[in-house]
Design a protein around this motif. Sequence first.
Motif, PDB file in Angstrom:
ATOM      1  N   PHE A  67       1.211  -1.401  -0.260  1.00  0.00           N
ATOM      2  CA  PHE A  67       0.106  -0.083   0.049  1.00  0.00           C
ATOM      3  C   PHE A  67       0.681   1.645  -0.621  1.00  0.00           C
ATOM      4  O   PHE A  67       0.659   1.851  -0.711  1.00  0.00           O
ATOM      5  CB  PHE A  67      -1.405   0.121   1.202  1.00  0.00           C
ATOM      6  CG  PHE A  67      -1.979   1.058   1.417  1.00  0.00           C
ATOM      7  CD1 PHE A  67      -2.782   1.214   0.518  1.00  0.00           C
ATOM      8  CD2 PHE A  67      -1.624   2.329   2.238  1.00  0.00           C
ATOM      9  CE1 PHE A  67      -3.391   3.017   0.672  1.00  0.00           C
ATOM     10  CE2 PHE A  67      -2.563   3.766   2.551  1.00  0.00           C
ATOM     11  CZ  PHE A  67      -3.342   3.458   1.066  1.00  0.00           C
ATOM     12  N   ILE A  68       2.060   1.125   0.981  1.00  0.00           N
ATOM     13  CA  ILE A  68       3.159   2.455   0.876  1.00  0.00           C
ATOM     14  C   ILE A  68       3.933   2.130  -0.257  1.00  0.00           C
ATOM     15  O   ILE A  68       3.711   3.704  -1.452  1.00  0.00           O
ATOM     16  CB  ILE A  68       4.022   2.230   1.815  1.00  0.00           C
ATOM     17  CG1 ILE A  68       3.162   2.749   3.117  1.00  0.00           C
ATOM     18  CG2 ILE A  68       4.781   3.344   1.779  1.00  0.00           C
ATOM     19  CD1 ILE A  68       2.045   4.093   3.568  1.00  0.00           C
ATOM     20  N   GLY A  69       3.952   1.247  -1.532  1.00  0.00           N
ATOM     21  CA  GLY A  69       4.333   2.137  -2.134  1.00  0.00           C
ATOM     22  C   GLY A  69       2.882   2.751  -3.297  1.00  0.00           C
ATOM     23  O   GLY A  69       3.524   3.181  -4.504  1.00  0.00           O
ATOM     24  N   THR A  70       2.037   1.728  -3.368  1.00  0.00           N
ATOM     25  CA  THR A  70       1.336   2.518  -4.641  1.00  0.00           C
ATOM     26  C   THR A  70       0.706   4.039  -3.644  1.00  0.00           C
ATOM     27  O   THR A  70       1.027   4.988  -4.055  1.00  0.00           O
ATOM     28  CB  THR A  70      -0.287   1.852  -4.400  1.00  0.00           C
ATOM     29  OG1 THR A  70      -0.851   2.071  -3.578  1.00  0.00           O
ATOM     30  CG2 THR A  70      -0.601   0.631  -4.661  1.00  0.00           C
ATOM     31  N   ILE A  71       1.054   4.441  -2.462  1.00  0.00           N
ATOM     32  CA  ILE A  71       1.035   5.894  -2.355  1.00  0.00           C
ATOM     33  C   ILE A  71       2.434   6.387  -2.801  1.00  0.00           C
ATOM     34  O   ILE A  71       1.986   7.953  -3.410  1.00  0.00           O
ATOM     35  CB  ILE A  71       0.922   5.962  -0.942  1.00  0.00           C
ATOM     36  CG1 ILE A  71      -0.298   5.707  -0.529  1.00  0.00           C
ATOM     37  CG2 ILE A  71       0.712   7.927  -0.329  1.00  0.00           C
ATOM     38  CD1 ILE A  71      -0.490   5.735   1.492  1.00  0.00           C
ATOM     39  N   ILE A  72       3.336   6.127  -2.472  1.00  0.00           N
ATOM     40  CA  ILE A  72       4.522   6.376  -3.647  1.00  0.00           C
ATOM     41  C   ILE A  72       5.191   6.674  -4.746  1.00  0.00           C
ATOM     42  O   ILE A  72       5.206   7.773  -5.036  1.00  0.00           O
ATOM     43  CB  ILE A  72       5.919   5.464  -2.540  1.00  0.00           C
ATOM     44  CG1 ILE A  72       6.713   5.280  -1.836  1.00  0.00           C
ATOM     45  CG2 ILE A  72       7.384   6.587  -3.362  1.00  0.00           C
ATOM     46  CD1 ILE A  72       7.192   5.079  -0.477  1.00  0.00           C
ATOM     47  N   TYR A  73       3.990   5.807  -5.210  1.00  0.00           N
ATOM     48  CA  TYR A  73       4.155   5.748  -7.207  1.00  0.00           C
ATOM     49  C   TYR A  73       2.620   6.918  -7.307  1.00  0.00           C
ATOM     50  O   TYR A  73       3.244   7.652  -8.580  1.00  0.00           O
ATOM     51  CB  TYR A  73       3.281   4.239  -7.182  1.00  0.00           C
ATOM     52  CG  TYR A  73       3.085   4.345  -8.736  1.00  0.00           C
ATOM     53  CD1 TYR A  73       4.145   3.949 -10.091  1.00  0.00           C
ATOM     54  CD2 TYR A  73       2.072   4.199  -9.169  1.00  0.00           C
ATOM     55  CE1 TYR A  73       3.414   4.406 -10.885  1.00  0.00           C
ATOM     56  CE2 TYR A  73       1.310   4.138 -11.068  1.00  0.00           C
ATOM     57  CZ  TYR A  73       2.797   4.448 -11.522  1.00  0.00           C
ATOM     58  OH  TYR A  73       1.748   4.209 -13.246  1.00  0.00           O
ATOM     59  N   GLY A  74       1.760   7.309  -6.633  1.00  0.00           N
ATOM     60  CA  GLY A  74       1.171   8.481  -7.434  1.00  0.00           C
ATOM     61  C   GLY A  74       1.484   9.706  -6.351  1.00  0.00           C
ATOM     62  O   GLY A  74       1.825  10.562  -7.032  1.00  0.00           O
ATOM     63  N   ILE A  75       2.336   9.169  -5.634  1.00  0.00           N
ATOM     64  CA  ILE A  75       3.075  10.785  -5.305  1.00  0.00           C
ATOM     65  C   ILE A  75       4.322  11.472  -6.994  1.00  0.00           C
ATOM     66  O   ILE A  75       4.361  12.236  -6.756  1.00  0.00           O
ATOM     67  CB  ILE A  75       3.713  10.451  -3.944  1.00  0.00           C
ATOM     68  CG1 ILE A  75       3.281  11.172  -2.552  1.00  0.00           C
ATOM     69  CG2 ILE A  75       4.784  11.901  -3.732  1.00  0.00           C
ATOM     70  CD1 ILE A  75       3.875  10.956  -1.202  1.00  0.00           C
ATOM     71  N   PHE A  76       5.216  10.462  -6.876  1.00  0.00           N
ATOM     72  CA  PHE A  76       5.095  10.568  -7.689  1.00  0.00           C
ATOM     73  C   PHE A  76       4.903  11.117  -9.212  1.00  0.00           C
ATOM     74  O   PHE A  76       5.394  11.788  -9.860  1.00  0.00           O
ATOM     75  CB  PHE A  76       6.509   9.068  -8.489  1.00  0.00           C
ATOM     76  CG  PHE A  76       8.008   9.515  -7.554  1.00  0.00           C
ATOM     77  CD1 PHE A  76       8.451  10.334  -7.412  1.00  0.00           C
ATOM     78  CD2 PHE A  76       7.728   8.126  -7.069  1.00  0.00           C
ATOM     79  CE1 PHE A  76       9.707  10.366  -6.356  1.00  0.00           C
ATOM     80  CE2 PHE A  76       8.800   7.762  -6.099  1.00  0.00           C
ATOM     81  CZ  PHE A  76      10.100   8.766  -6.023  1.00  0.00           C
ATOM     82  N   ASN A  77       4.207  10.469  -9.502  1.00  0.00           N
ATOM     83  CA  ASN A  77       2.829  10.315 -10.456  1.00  0.00           C
ATOM     84  C   ASN A  77       2.387  12.119 -10.517  1.00  0.00           C
ATOM     85  O   ASN A  77       2.045  12.685 -11.308  1.00  0.00           O
ATOM     86  CB  ASN A  77       1.853   9.300 -10.844  1.00  0.00           C
ATOM     87  CG  ASN A  77       2.325   8.086 -11.582  1.00  0.00           C
ATOM     88  OD1 ASN A  77       3.405   8.481 -12.034  1.00  0.00           O
ATOM     89  ND2 ASN A  77       1.246   6.817 -11.513  1.00  0.00           N
ATOM     90  N   ILE A  78       2.265  12.750  -9.618  1.00  0.00           N
ATOM     91  CA  ILE A  78       1.765  13.574  -9.379  1.00  0.00           C
ATOM     92  C   ILE A  78       2.730  15.149  -9.108  1.00  0.00           C
ATOM     93  O   ILE A  78       2.867  16.068  -9.481  1.00  0.00           O
ATOM     94  CB  ILE A  78       0.507  14.182  -7.956  1.00  0.00           C
ATOM     95  CG1 ILE A  78      -0.350  13.640  -8.159  1.00  0.00           C
ATOM     96  CG2 ILE A  78       0.768  15.503  -7.410  1.00  0.00           C
ATOM     97  CD1 ILE A  78      -1.020  13.020  -6.377  1.00  0.00           C
ATOM     98  N   VAL A  79       4.116  14.780  -8.577  1.00  0.00           N
ATOM     99  CA  VAL A  79       5.284  15.194  -8.434  1.00  0.00           C
ATOM    100  C   VAL A  79       5.696  15.900 -10.172  1.00  0.00           C
ATOM    101  O   VAL A  79       6.287  16.294 -10.678  1.00  0.00           O
ATOM    102  CB  VAL A  79       6.782  14.836  -7.452  1.00  0.00           C
ATOM    103  CG1 VAL A  79       7.575  15.613  -8.105  1.00  0.00           C
ATOM    104  CG2 VAL A  79       5.780  15.233  -6.469  1.00  0.00           C
ATOM    105  N   ALA A  80       6.134  14.753 -11.004  1.00  0.00           N
ATOM    106  CA  ALA A  80       6.309  14.662 -12.424  1.00  0.00           C
ATOM    107  C   ALA A  80       5.421  15.138 -13.532  1.00  0.00           C
ATOM    108  O   ALA A  80       6.320  16.626 -13.620  1.00  0.00           O
ATOM    109  CB  ALA A  80       6.495  12.806 -12.581  1.00  0.00           C
ATOM    110  N   PRO A  81       4.378  16.131 -13.204  1.00  0.00           N
ATOM    111  CA  PRO A  81       3.266  17.068 -13.753  1.00  0.00           C
ATOM    112  C   PRO A  81       3.639  18.042 -13.378  1.00  0.00           C
ATOM    113  O   PRO A  81       3.440  19.608 -14.053  1.00  0.00           O
ATOM    114  CB  PRO A  81       2.158  16.424 -14.068  1.00  0.00           C
ATOM    115  CG  PRO A  81       2.024  15.104 -14.115  1.00  0.00           C
ATOM    116  CD  PRO A  81       3.192  14.618 -13.216  1.00  0.00           C
ATOM    117  N   ALA A  82       4.128  18.480 -11.901  1.00  0.00           N
ATOM    118  CA  ALA A  82       3.563  19.276 -11.511  1.00  0.00           C
ATOM    119  C   ALA A  82       5.332  19.925 -11.673  1.00  0.00           C
ATOM    120  O   ALA A  82       5.186  21.124 -11.827  1.00  0.00           O
ATOM    121  CB  ALA A  82       3.674  19.375  -9.525  1.00  0.00           C
ATOM    122  N   ILE A  83       6.137  19.740 -11.632  1.00  0.00           N
ATOM    123  CA  ILE A  83       7.787  19.596 -12.321  1.00  0.00           C
ATOM    124  C   ILE A  83       7.801  20.077 -13.620  1.00  0.00           C
ATOM    125  O   ILE A  83       7.965  21.736 -14.357  1.00  0.00           O
ATOM    126  CB  ILE A  83       8.327  19.109 -12.018  1.00  0.00           C
ATOM    127  CG1 ILE A  83       8.719  18.866  -9.962  1.00  0.00           C
ATOM    128  CG2 ILE A  83      10.284  19.292 -12.086  1.00  0.00           C
ATOM    129  CD1 ILE A  83      10.029  17.415 -10.453  1.00  0.00           C
TER     130      ILE A  83
END
Length: 122
Positions: A67-83
């Motif tokens: 579950f924490i892996g899916t949260i971290i994956y989601g965080i990376f998917n949010i940070v990449a477009p934000a950058i």
Amino acid sequence: MLQKLSYFNLILAIVYLLLYLKSGTFNSTAGIFVIIVFSWLCMRSYQLDNYKWKIWHYLTGLWSLCFIGTIIYGIFNIVAPAIEYSFISNDTLSYLIVGVVFSVSVLIHIGIYFSMNYSSSK
């Protein structure tokens, strides 16, 4: 420290559930529930002063890591477009902060608890 980290993870799981889980899928709802169960198992081991893991510890710990892996994956998917677009809203920023703190605290919690299990089994 382990007991305080367990309480902290319980509080963060409830905060994460209440604030950011608007349409809960099975994985997200079960993941939060499993983290709550894992923290409870840890607190119970602390009370009994017995850190030897049983099958429930391994199952909930593995599911918590997933579950924490899916949260971290989601965080990376949010940070990449934000950058990429140089824009991040306040809601997204608060989600990222809570998600990162929650992920790091659960990973540290599992690591400390597993090391205590390993040292008690020797």
